[in-house]
Design a protein around this motif. Structure first.
Motif, PDB file in Angstrom:
ATOM      1  N   ARG A  64      -4.047   8.821  -4.991  1.00 22.24           N
ATOM      2  CA  ARG A  64      -5.023   9.913  -4.838  1.00 22.24           C
ATOM      3  C   ARG A  64      -6.188   9.749  -5.804  1.00 22.24           C
ATOM      4  N   CYS A  65      -5.971   9.075  -6.929  1.00 30.53           N
ATOM      5  CA  CYS A  65      -7.045   8.848  -7.903  1.00 30.53           C
ATOM      6  C   CYS A  65      -7.510   7.396  -7.932  1.00 30.53           C
ATOM      7  N   ASN A 118     -10.832  16.498 -10.016  1.00 30.72           N
ATOM      8  CA  ASN A 118      -9.696  16.173  -9.156  1.00 30.72           C
ATOM      9  C   ASN A 118      -8.896  14.990  -9.686  1.00 30.72           C
ATOM     10  N   SER A 171       2.243   7.780  -5.782  1.00 34.43           N
ATOM     11  CA  SER A 171       1.991   8.745  -6.848  1.00 34.43           C
ATOM     12  C   SER A 171       0.686   8.462  -7.586  1.00 34.43           C
ATOM     13  N   CYS A 172      -0.014   7.411  -7.215  1.00 32.32           N
ATOM     14  CA  CYS A 172      -1.210   6.998  -7.953  1.00 32.32           C
ATOM     15  C   CYS A 172      -2.472   6.990  -7.084  1.00 32.32           C
ATOM     16  N   ARG A 182      -1.629  14.018 -15.963  1.00 28.31           N
ATOM     17  CA  ARG A 182      -0.485  13.942 -15.055  1.00 28.31           C
ATOM     18  C   ARG A 182       0.763  14.563 -15.665  1.00 28.31           C
ATOM     19  N   TYR A 220      -4.404   8.458 -18.651  1.00 26.14           N
ATOM     20  CA  TYR A 220      -5.794   8.262 -19.086  1.00 26.14           C
ATOM     21  C   TYR A 220      -6.735   9.321 -18.508  1.00 26.14           C
ATOM     22  N   SER A 221      -6.196  10.217 -17.712  1.00 24.14           N
ATOM     23  CA  SER A 221      -7.032  11.206 -17.016  1.00 24.14           C
ATOM     24  C   SER A 221      -7.047  12.555 -17.728  1.00 24.14           C
ATOM     25  N   GLN A 228      -9.059  14.236 -19.479  1.00 22.78           N
ATOM     26  CA  GLN A 228     -10.351  14.817 -19.873  1.00 22.78           C
ATOM     27  C   GLN A 228     -10.478  16.317 -19.599  1.00 22.78           C
ATOM     28  N   ALA A 287      -2.312   0.336  -8.862  1.00 21.79           N
ATOM     29  CA  ALA A 287      -2.106   1.758  -8.589  1.00 21.79           C
ATOM     30  C   ALA A 287      -2.745   2.244  -7.278  1.00 21.79           C
ATOM     31  N   HIS A 302      -9.671  13.444 -12.937  1.00 19.13           N
ATOM     32  CA  HIS A 302      -9.669  13.320 -14.399  1.00 19.13           C
ATOM     33  C   HIS A 302      -8.909  14.459 -15.059  1.00 19.13           C
ATOM     34  N   ASN A 303      -7.723  14.808 -14.556  1.00 22.17           N
ATOM     35  CA  ASN A 303      -6.876  15.768 -15.269  1.00 22.17           C
ATOM     36  C   ASN A 303      -5.472  15.194 -15.453  1.00 22.17           C
ATOM     37  N   ARG A 341      -0.020   2.885  -4.491  1.00 24.02           N
ATOM     38  CA  ARG A 341       1.243   3.575  -4.769  1.00 24.02           C
ATOM     39  C   ARG A 341       1.127   5.070  -4.509  1.00 24.02           C
ATOM     40  N   GLY A 365     -10.323  -1.392 -12.062  1.00 22.99           N
ATOM     41  CA  GLY A 365      -9.403  -2.326 -12.696  1.00 22.99           C
ATOM     42  C   GLY A 365      -7.949  -2.139 -12.297  1.00 22.99           C
ATOM     43  N   ALA A 366      -7.543  -0.886 -12.029  1.00 22.04           N
ATOM     44  CA  ALA A 366      -6.130  -0.624 -11.743  1.00 22.04           C
ATOM     45  C   ALA A 366      -5.857  -0.530 -10.245  1.00 22.04           C
TER      46      ALA A 366
HETATM   47  C1  HEC Z   1      -4.781  12.428 -11.363  1.00 18.72           C
HETATM   48  C2  HEC Z   1      -5.376  11.148 -11.156  1.00 18.72           C
HETATM   49  C3  HEC Z   1      -4.595   9.910 -11.490  1.00 18.72           C
HETATM   50  C4  HEC Z   1      -3.338   9.574 -11.048  1.00 18.72           C
HETATM   51  C5  HEC Z   1      -2.429  10.369 -10.121  1.00 18.72           C
HETATM   52  C6  HEC Z   1      -3.069   8.286 -11.617  1.00 18.72           C
HETATM   53  N1  HEC Z   1      -4.118   7.857 -12.371  1.00 18.72           N
HETATM   54 FE1  HEC Z   1      -4.245   6.111 -13.411  1.00 18.72          FE
HETATM   55  N2  HEC Z   1      -6.051   6.678 -14.150  1.00 18.72           N
HETATM   56  C7  HEC Z   1      -6.740   7.813 -13.788  1.00 18.72           C
HETATM   57  C8  HEC Z   1      -8.009   7.834 -14.472  1.00 18.72           C
HETATM   58  C9  HEC Z   1      -9.068   8.914 -14.325  1.00 18.72           C
HETATM   59  C10 HEC Z   1      -8.065   6.679 -15.272  1.00 18.72           C
HETATM   60  C11 HEC Z   1      -9.200   6.134 -16.120  1.00 18.72           C
HETATM   61  C12 HEC Z   1      -9.712   6.977 -17.242  1.00 18.72           C
HETATM   62  C13 HEC Z   1     -10.580   6.176 -18.181  1.00 18.72           C
HETATM   63  O1  HEC Z   1     -11.060   5.088 -17.828  1.00 18.72           O
HETATM   64  O2  HEC Z   1     -10.777   6.648 -19.305  1.00 18.72           O
HETATM   65  C14 HEC Z   1      -6.813   5.969 -15.034  1.00 18.72           C
HETATM   66  C15 HEC Z   1      -6.459   4.764 -15.656  1.00 18.72           C
HETATM   67  C16 HEC Z   1      -5.354   4.026 -15.341  1.00 18.72           C
HETATM   68  C17 HEC Z   1      -5.048   2.737 -15.896  1.00 18.72           C
HETATM   69  C18 HEC Z   1      -5.885   2.009 -16.926  1.00 18.72           C
HETATM   70  C19 HEC Z   1      -6.942   1.266 -16.207  1.00 18.72           C
HETATM   71  C20 HEC Z   1      -7.811   0.460 -17.100  1.00 18.72           C
HETATM   72  O3  HEC Z   1      -8.773  -0.093 -16.551  1.00 18.72           O
HETATM   73  O4  HEC Z   1      -7.584   0.419 -18.292  1.00 18.72           O
HETATM   74  C21 HEC Z   1      -3.879   2.314 -15.308  1.00 18.72           C
HETATM   75  C22 HEC Z   1      -3.174   0.999 -15.532  1.00 18.72           C
HETATM   76  C23 HEC Z   1      -3.465   3.346 -14.394  1.00 18.72           C
HETATM   77  N3  HEC Z   1      -4.377   4.376 -14.447  1.00 18.72           N
HETATM   78  C24 HEC Z   1      -2.326   3.290 -13.613  1.00 18.72           C
HETATM   79  C25 HEC Z   1      -1.842   4.341 -12.859  1.00 18.72           C
HETATM   80  C26 HEC Z   1      -0.589   4.312 -12.141  1.00 18.72           C
HETATM   81  C27 HEC Z   1       0.348   3.137 -12.078  1.00 18.72           C
HETATM   82  C28 HEC Z   1      -0.464   5.536 -11.545  1.00 18.72           C
HETATM   83  C29 HEC Z   1       0.700   6.044 -10.706  1.00 18.72           C
HETATM   84  C30 HEC Z   1       2.014   5.881 -11.265  1.00 18.72           C
HETATM   85  C31 HEC Z   1      -1.644   6.304 -11.857  1.00 18.72           C
HETATM   86  N4  HEC Z   1      -2.466   5.555 -12.661  1.00 18.72           N
HETATM   87  C32 HEC Z   1      -1.878   7.599 -11.413  1.00 18.72           C
HETATM   88  C33 HEC Z   1      -6.315   8.796 -12.920  1.00 18.72           C
HETATM   89  C34 HEC Z   1      -5.074   8.826 -12.317  1.00 18.72           C
END
Ligand code: HEC
Ligand code: HEC
Ligand code: HEC
Ligand code: HEC
Ligand code: HEC
Length: 369
Positions: A106-107, A178, A103-104, A183, A223-224, A226, A98, A180-181, A101, A93-94
């Protein structure tokens, strides 16, 4: 006529001479031997002799491709593709927001994760796609009998919030860890002691030691959260460990698969809880879990309402609470932070029941609930 008579007479006379003068001559030379005759026909076979003793058995050969087919049947691979299609990883979804970008990614994208595993620092990417089989699975290191699924990584990880703390589930759950931890920890916000509100490079005011500036409507661990929750780090209050740490993500979230739960849907399957641990309550374990989750949700909602009253959160009135950009007292901030850790972990206590108890009680105490 007279001529014919004389020929006959001559012949008769010659024969008479021949007979009169013949006597025994010398023995003639032996004739040449005749050619050997053809071989005679073979005789009939003799009677069958008695059976010999059995030889010793040879050693068994390798099973050949039977061991590969525990995984590589078309049916198994199709089933896994079907499960994966309903997973949040495939939906990504994201991704648009993300996936590219720096900073985003890698996940949040296959390309970002591949680059991260190779050691590249996060950079903005133009090419971004959802995770696929190859993101989590590498190549087989050998094709010996009894091999397991090839994994992109199974190494222990260091937490993003604290590179000196590692997490190690000792199995394929490390792959999940990697991404799910958390930020951020709370100190990302509490350590800020001055504020440049208009961004002109000049601090507009100092932040009082008892106050914390919630600088974003996304403030929280992300959201990571866990892994941090499972190992009991990141919230305010007493830490608590859980037997669920040794279980690891994969046993609960994969294991037994249906079309919509477990396996490659990555959605936890309650059947997995009763495989080795919770057989005593198997009959209504689903109830037991959601009962606990409901109780946790109710306490979280009460905390959320108190945080709205304290100005740290806003609410849509339908049970969803978002951070407010606001200056709050440190006690309110700690309650706010625990709420965000629990909300973004999103297991409503299953990941670490004891730790949730501690985070909930701490938040309630800080808010006077
Ligand atoms: C270390 C890994 C990691 C990084 C880095 C990371 N994310 Fe995420 N992000 C996740 C995970 C894992 C989930 C989903 C967890 C869940 O569904 O419960 C998530 C969920 C999200 C969601 C919600 C998605 C949804 O479907 O509801 C958004 C929006 C999001 N991230 C944006 C970003 C943005 C923007 C960045 C950078 C600024 C970023 N993330 C960086 C791991 C990361
Ligand atoms: C998010 C990571 C991830 C993705 C994406 C992923 N897998 Fe897996 N896969 C795993 C993990 C983890 C295991 C379990 C390994 C273990 O238990 O040691 C696994 C196990 C397997 C197995 C062996 C077990 C079984 O159920 O037969 C097969 C085969 C497999 N995956 C195929 C696939 C295929 C095909 C895809 C793409 C449709 C895919 N995987 C996508 C993480 C992933
Ligand atoms: C425990 C499950 C499992 C077993 C057993 C297994 N594989 Fe795999 N294999 C996988 C998974 C998972 C992938 C990655 C799938 C993907 O990326 O689409 C894979 C990928 C492959 C690939 C492509 C990648 C590579 O390594 O080159 C080949 C070829 C392969 N397997 C051959 C074999 C052979 C031959 C055997 C038997 C000796 C075998 N596999 C046994 C799970 C298994
Ligand atoms: C490359 C990073 C990455 C890896 C590896 C990874 N995840 Fe995720 N996971 C994410 C992101 C990002 C999301 C959110 C997807 C989105 O909405 O964009 C997510 C979502 C989820 C969700 C919520 C799914 C849903 O349907 O809403 C679960 C559960 C989950 N992951 C479990 C796991 C497990 C278990 C593993 C290990 C087998 C794993 N993840 C490996 C990044 C990852
Ligand atoms: C003891 C079993 C168990 C373990 C271990 C476990 N989980 Fe969970 N997880 C759950 C349950 C149950 C839920 C709540 C599912 C629900 O309420 O629908 C959950 C929720 C989640 C969610 C939120 C899903 C969503 O729909 O938003 C993510 C993401 C997640 N787990 C990832 C992980 C990761 C990554 C690990 C390993 C670091 C892990 N889990 C370890 C059982 C477990």
């Amino acid at each position: 006529m007279s001529r014919r008579i004389s020929w006959v007479a001559i012949l008769m006379m010659a024969l008479m001479v021949l007979f009169t003068v013949s006597c025994e001559g010398p023995a003639g030379v032996d004739g040449v031997d005749g050619v050997d005759g053809a071989d005679g026909m073979d005789g009939a076979d003799g009677a069958v002799g008695p059976a010999g003793a059995d030889g010793t058995d040879g050693t068994d050969g390798v099973d050949g491709n039977m061991s590969c087919l525990t995984c590589h049947t078309q049916a198994n691979m199709d089933m896994i593709k079907g499960e994966f299609a309903v997973s949040g990883h495939a939906a990504a979804g994201a991704l648009g927001y993300a996936g590219g970008r720096g900073s985003c990614s890698r996940c949040h994208s296959a390309e970002g994760f591949a680059g991260y595993l190779l050691g590249y620092p996060g950079e903005d990417l133009t090419q971004k796609s959802a995770l696929s089989c190859e993101s989590c699975h590498g190549n087989h290191e050998s094709l010996e009998d009894g091999i397991s699924a090839p994994m992109a990584t199974m190494a222990a990880i260091n937490l993003i919030v604290d590179e000196t703390t590692s997490a190690d589930f000792g199995n394929a759950s490390n792959l999940c860890a990697n991404c799910h931890n958390s930020r951020r920890n709370g100190d990302y916000y509490t350590s800020v002691d001055s504020l440049d509100l208009d961004g002109d490079g000049v601090n507009d005011f100092e932040i009082h030691a008892d106050s914390v500036w919630i600088s974003s409507t996304h403030a929280g661990p992300h959201y990571s959260a866990q892994v941090n929750t499972i190992i009991g780090l990141g919230g305010y209050g007493a830490t608590a460990t859980t037997a669920h740490e040794s279980v690891g993500c994969v046993s609960c979230h994969m294991g037994d698969a249906t079309l919509t739960q477990g396996g490659h849907t990555f959605d936890p399957n309650l059947a997995n809880c009763t495989v080795a641990c919770h057989s005593a309550v198997a009959a209504d374990f689903a109830n037991w879990v959601s009962g606990k989750q409901d109780a946790v949700s109710a306490r979280m909602a009460a905390i959320g309402d108190a945080l709205v009253a304290a100005g740290a959160m806003t609410t849509d009135g339908a049970g969803h609470y978002s951070p407010a950009r606001a200056m709050v007292h440190i006690d309110v901030f700690e309650a706010f932070w625990n709420y965000r850790v629990m909300y973004q972990d999103h297991s409503f206590s299953v990941h670490n029941p004891g730790y949730y108890t501690s985070m909930l009680a701490t938040a309630e105490a800080k808010l006077g609930l």
